[in-house]
Design an enzyme around this catalytic site. Structure first.
Site, PDB file in Angstrom:
ATOM      1  N   ASP A  62       0.885  -1.172   0.000  1.00  8.00           N
ATOM      2  CA  ASP A  62       0.000   0.000   0.000  1.00  8.00           C
ATOM      3  C   ASP A  62       0.917   1.214   0.000  1.00  8.00           C
ATOM      4  O   ASP A  62       1.629   1.454   0.983  1.00  8.00           O
ATOM      5  CB  ASP A  62      -0.881  -0.013   1.259  1.00  8.00           C
ATOM      6  CG  ASP A  62      -1.839   1.182   1.303  1.00  8.00           C
ATOM      7  OD1 ASP A  62      -1.631   2.155   0.539  1.00  8.00           O
ATOM      8  OD2 ASP A  62      -2.780   1.136   2.113  1.00  8.00           O
ATOM      9  N   ILE A  63       0.918   1.965  -1.085  1.00  6.03           N
ATOM     10  CA  ILE A  63       1.890   3.061  -1.188  1.00  6.03           C
ATOM     11  C   ILE A  63       1.551   4.222  -0.250  1.00  6.03           C
ATOM     12  O   ILE A  63       2.364   5.119  -0.062  1.00  6.03           O
ATOM     13  CB  ILE A  63       2.104   3.550  -2.645  1.00  6.03           C
ATOM     14  CG1 ILE A  63       0.891   4.325  -3.174  1.00  6.03           C
ATOM     15  CG2 ILE A  63       2.464   2.394  -3.573  1.00  6.03           C
ATOM     16  CD1 ILE A  63       1.213   5.140  -4.439  1.00  6.03           C
ATOM     17  N   TYR A 193      -5.783  16.046  -9.712  1.00  2.70           N
ATOM     18  CA  TYR A 193      -5.098  14.948 -10.401  1.00  2.70           C
ATOM     19  C   TYR A 193      -3.950  15.512 -11.252  1.00  2.70           C
ATOM     20  O   TYR A 193      -2.829  14.988 -11.246  1.00  2.70           O
ATOM     21  CB  TYR A 193      -6.106  14.193 -11.276  1.00  2.70           C
ATOM     22  CG  TYR A 193      -5.526  13.042 -12.043  1.00  2.70           C
ATOM     23  CD1 TYR A 193      -5.267  11.829 -11.420  1.00  2.70           C
ATOM     24  CD2 TYR A 193      -5.243  13.154 -13.410  1.00  2.70           C
ATOM     25  CE1 TYR A 193      -4.732  10.753 -12.131  1.00  2.70           C
ATOM     26  CE2 TYR A 193      -4.711  12.092 -14.128  1.00  2.70           C
ATOM     27  CZ  TYR A 193      -4.462  10.894 -13.481  1.00  2.70           C
ATOM     28  OH  TYR A 193      -3.932   9.835 -14.183  1.00  2.70           O
TER      29      TYR A 193
END
Ligand code: NAP
Length: 276
Positions: A62-63, A193
């Site tokens: 899980d980054i 984003y």
């Protein structure tokens, strides 16, 4: 300790990451790790590849979780003495019609796409072996978002001397500016984003420069890329490219031949270096 070459792909239980693992299983001469934050989804993806006659290995990652990154780092160090290929693919995007406040979208998006990816790099880049390849999956949206930044920000993001600390400061400032609703006044574009992917592209340019300065003799090639507009859960069914087609540029960069001296520190799409 194994001498077998090893490749690691983040966020690989579905979408482009999964297709990158599929291609590496066919072309990379070594062990390929499909990593995912959820072990169930990860193992299911490994089984799907097994059904296609391909052998991927699984490791949880899980980054967003530094502890998880460090467990993978220690595993790679102990089992392989490092790694040969790293594809930083994991990422998130809010849907266009999501009603979450922009400041929340900014914080959550930057947390994974920029800060998470950076944490993986901080922990794993020192382990990358000579002639290794690192691919950071960014987006063309990073270029368009850059074009919508103020001249001052554009100059900073295009700078050949910007440091990682300065980049982190700017990414942190973006999140803070959205909380105070001053991000547009401060020269930021209206896309969380897009800003997160500016961060990924600029981080890649900085990291490549650091490799030149500190590990020139190791011939490591590190690039950012855009996979194109790809039919995945993130981009939806109308996108023109299949996940396998989207994997082509990241896989090309991950498998550059050992005598290649570039691309390095570039932003690449459709296997072509783009002007930043
Ligand atoms: P996707 O189908 O939504 O897949 C994203 C992957 O990232 C999933 O496996 C997801 O895991 C994983 N992920 C998210 N947060 C994570 C975390 N904290 N730790 C580990 N894994 C995490 O999206 P995609 O289209 O394949 O996107 C892959 C990459 O390409 C992203 O970086 C994206 O920004 C970039 N990109 C995509 C397009 C496009 O058109 N699709 C265009 C340009 C760039 P879960 O299943 O657990 O959520």
């Amino acid at each position: 300790m194994s001498n077998v070459p090893v490749a690691v792909v983040t966020g690989a239980n579905k979408g482009i990451g999964f297709a990158v693992v599929r291609a590496l299983c066919k072309q990379f001469p070594g062990d390929v790790y499909l990593t995912a934050r959820d072990p169930g989804r990860g193992q299911e993806a490994v089984a799907k590849l097994q059904g296609e006659g391909l052998r991927a290995l699984f490791h949880q990652l899980d980054i967003d979780d530094l502890q998880s990154i460090r467990v993978l780092r220690d595993f790679l160090k102990e089992t392989y003495g490092g790694l040969n290929v790293l594809v930083n693919n994991a990422g998130i995007a809010f849907k266009v019609h999501d009603t979450a406040p922009f400041a929340v979208q900014a914080e959550v998006t930057l947390k994974t796409n920029f800060f998470g990816t950076r944490n993986v790099c901080t922990e794993l880049l020192p382990l990358v072996k000579p002639y290794g390849k690192v691919v950071n999956v960014s987006s063309m949206v990073s270029s368009s978002a850059l074009g919508s930044c103020s001249q001052e920000l554009q100059q900073k993001f295009r700078s050949d001397t910007i440091t990682e600390d300065e980049l982190v400061e700017l990414m942190t400032k973006f999140v803070e500016d959205t909380k105070r609703s001053v991000h547009e006044k401060e020269g930021w574009p209206n896309t969380a984003y897009g800003v997160s992917k500016i961060g990924v592209t600029v981080l890649s340019r900085i990291q490549a420069r650091m490799l030149n300065e500190k590990r020139k003799g190791d011939h490591i090639l590190l690039n950012a890329c855009c996979p194109g507009w790809v039919r995945t859960d993130m981009a939806g069914p109308k996108a023109p490219k299949s996940p396998d087609e989207g994997a082509e540029t990241p896989v090309y960069l991950a498998l550059l031949p050992s005598d290649a001296d570039g691309p390095h520190g570039q932003f690449v799409s459709n296997k072509t270096v783009r002007t930043w």
